[in-house]
Write an enzyme that holds these catalytic residues in place. Structure first.
Site, PDB file in Angstrom:
ATOM      1  N   ARG A   1      44.804  48.779  43.850  1.00  0.00           N
ATOM      2  CA  ARG A   1      43.967  47.780  44.515  1.00  0.00           C
ATOM      3  C   ARG A   1      44.718  47.076  45.653  1.00  0.00           C
ATOM      4  NH1 ARG A   1      39.549  46.442  41.122  1.00  0.00           N
ATOM      5  NH2 ARG A   1      38.960  48.370  40.082  1.00  0.00           N
TER       6      ARG A   1
ATOM      7  N   HIS B   1      45.339  47.018  37.656  1.00  0.00           N
ATOM      8  CA  HIS B   1      45.823  45.718  38.136  1.00  0.00           C
ATOM      9  C   HIS B   1      47.104  45.400  37.357  1.00  0.00           C
ATOM     10  CE1 HIS B   1      41.620  44.018  39.435  1.00  0.00           C
ATOM     11  NE2 HIS B   1      42.335  44.264  40.521  1.00  0.00           N
TER      12      HIS B   1
ATOM     13  N   ASP C   1      30.999  41.378  38.684  1.00  0.00           N
ATOM     14  CA  ASP C   1      32.406  41.259  38.296  1.00  0.00           C
ATOM     15  C   ASP C   1      32.988  39.881  38.624  1.00  0.00           C
ATOM     16  OD1 ASP C   1      33.111  43.651  37.011  1.00  0.00           O
ATOM     17  OD2 ASP C   1      33.479  44.705  38.913  1.00  0.00           O
TER      18      ASP C   1
ATOM     19  N   ARG D   1      32.799  44.204  45.420  1.00  0.00           N
ATOM     20  CA  ARG D   1      33.378  42.900  45.043  1.00  0.00           C
ATOM     21  C   ARG D   1      33.740  42.041  46.249  1.00  0.00           C
ATOM     22  NH1 ARG D   1      37.435  42.454  40.135  1.00  0.00           N
ATOM     23  NH2 ARG D   1      36.577  40.351  40.327  1.00  0.00           N
TER      24      ARG D   1
ATOM     25  N   CYS E   1      41.938  38.403  32.930  1.00  0.00           N
ATOM     26  CA  CYS E   1      41.046  38.701  34.061  1.00  0.00           C
ATOM     27  C   CYS E   1      40.025  37.588  34.262  1.00  0.00           C
ATOM     28  CB  CYS E   1      40.270  39.995  33.826  1.00  0.00           C
ATOM     29  SG  CYS E   1      41.285  41.447  33.629  1.00  0.00           S
TER      30      CYS E   1
HETATM   31  N1  ARG Z   1      35.559  45.517  36.880  1.00  0.00           N
HETATM   32  C1  ARG Z   1      36.598  44.726  37.484  1.00  0.00           C
HETATM   33  C2  ARG Z   1      37.288  45.535  38.556  1.00  0.00           C
HETATM   34  O1  ARG Z   1      37.449  46.720  38.386  1.00  0.00           O
HETATM   35  C3  ARG Z   1      37.567  44.260  36.465  1.00  0.00           C
HETATM   36  C4  ARG Z   1      38.588  43.317  37.001  1.00  0.00           C
HETATM   37  C5  ARG Z   1      39.580  42.906  36.009  1.00  0.00           C
HETATM   38  N2  ARG Z   1      40.415  41.883  36.521  1.00  0.00           N
HETATM   39  C6  ARG Z   1      41.740  41.821  36.359  1.00  0.00           C
HETATM   40  N3  ARG Z   1      42.344  40.754  36.748  1.00  0.00           N
HETATM   41  N4  ARG Z   1      42.428  42.818  35.897  1.00  0.00           N
HETATM   42  O2  ARG Z   1      37.680  45.042  39.587  1.00  0.00           O
END
Ligand code: ARG
Length: 272
Positions: A143, A172, A72, A97, A266
């Site tokens: 998040r 997000h 990612d 991550r 993203c």
């Molecule tokens: N697979 C990543 C996650 O779930 C995607 C992140 C997307 N980034 C964003 N800025 N929305 O963290």
């Protein structure tokens, strides 16, 4: 002034990370299905096209080397928050991550940015923390922790507007809202609660409401330079709304990256 000339672009510097090791091998948001195959070569072509669009608009694109084992990492927006040369490092929620934070931090430090001391609260960079020009919008609920608010206010000396995210598909803030210029944003009302919608209405003089079908293709995961708005080409309705509002929408296809829940924004960290 006519509609097409009232918007002004300013040159930007973006940090991007090539999707060299991009896959969907775990699932940390509802878009990610490890059973669905990803075409790596296609992802690379789509990402390269996004980079070309930015450079053709006159923006500077810098790249951070991708690291194996961090599929990612292509989603550079999550790597940090950079405002006026000061960096708030990211602190990722999911272990998958977490190592990305140090990689982005090291790159930014070596590029001459001032990196503040490590954040205490979980925060996923510009994915949830959006500078409007006058204030910082901070999304929380999936998040980033709400407590990032105090750290942001102290570090950047700007008002912080906390926004609770309500729908797991819009995990997000940058999946549900794009700042188009200091006074204008587009957003998906259903992703927020009443307090959030009220706060946004009082901050922005102009708010464009995205429809379900455009939000559903992550149409709001867009990058604006004040005039040109780079967004998923599948968001046809939003493209028309932006054009009507005097912006110049530029559609790109990032369908492979959408399999991980990502879009143009993203993939893009603005270095302010
Ligand atoms: N697979 C990543 C996650 O779930 C995607 C992140 C997307 N980034 C964003 N800025 N929305 O963290």
């Amino acid at each position: 002034m006519t509609d097409s000339t009232r918007r002004t672009a300013t040159r930007r510097t973006y940090l991007m990370c090539q999707p060299e090791y991009f896959t969907v091998e775990y699932s940390i948001n509802p878009w990610m299905n490890p059973a669905e195959p990803v075409d790596g070569a296609r992802a690379m072509r789509q990402w390269s096209q996004l980079r070309r669009v930015f450079t053709s608009l006159g923006h500077t694109v810098r790249t951070i080397p991708a690291e194996p084992g961090l599929p990612d990492m292509v989603f550079a927006a999550n790597g940090a928050t950079v405002i006026r040369g000061t960096v708030l490092a990211a602190r990722f929620r999911h272990p998958e991550r977490q190592p990305e934070a140090a990689a982005y931090q090291a790159w930014l430090r070596s590029a001459g940015y001032q990196v503040a001391r490590d954040p205490v609260a979980v925060n996923e960079g510009e994915g949830d923390i959006i500078f409007t020009g006058r204030a910082i919008l901070a999304g929380h609920g999936f998040r980033t922790q709400e407590a990032i608010r105090e750290e942001l206010a102290e570090l950047f000396g700007l008002p912080v507007i906390s926004l609770r995210l309500m729908d797991p598909r819009f995990y997000h803030l940058d999946t549900a809202l794009v700042v188009l210029d200091a006074d204008t944003a587009a957003y998906y009302p259903a992703a927020f609660d009443d307090a959030g919608r009220v706060a946004l209405a009082s901050h922005f003089t102009e708010l464009i409401e995205a429809k379900d079908e455009d939000a559903d293709v992550l149409g709001l995961n867009a990058v604006s330079d004040g005039r040109n708005v780079v967004l998923p080409e599948q968001a046809a309705g939003l493209i028309a709304q932006l054009r009507d509002a005097g912006f110049t929408p530029i559609g790109v296809d990032l369908s492979e990256l959408l399999k991980a829940g990502g879009g143009p924004k993203c993939c893009t960290l603005e270095l302010r």
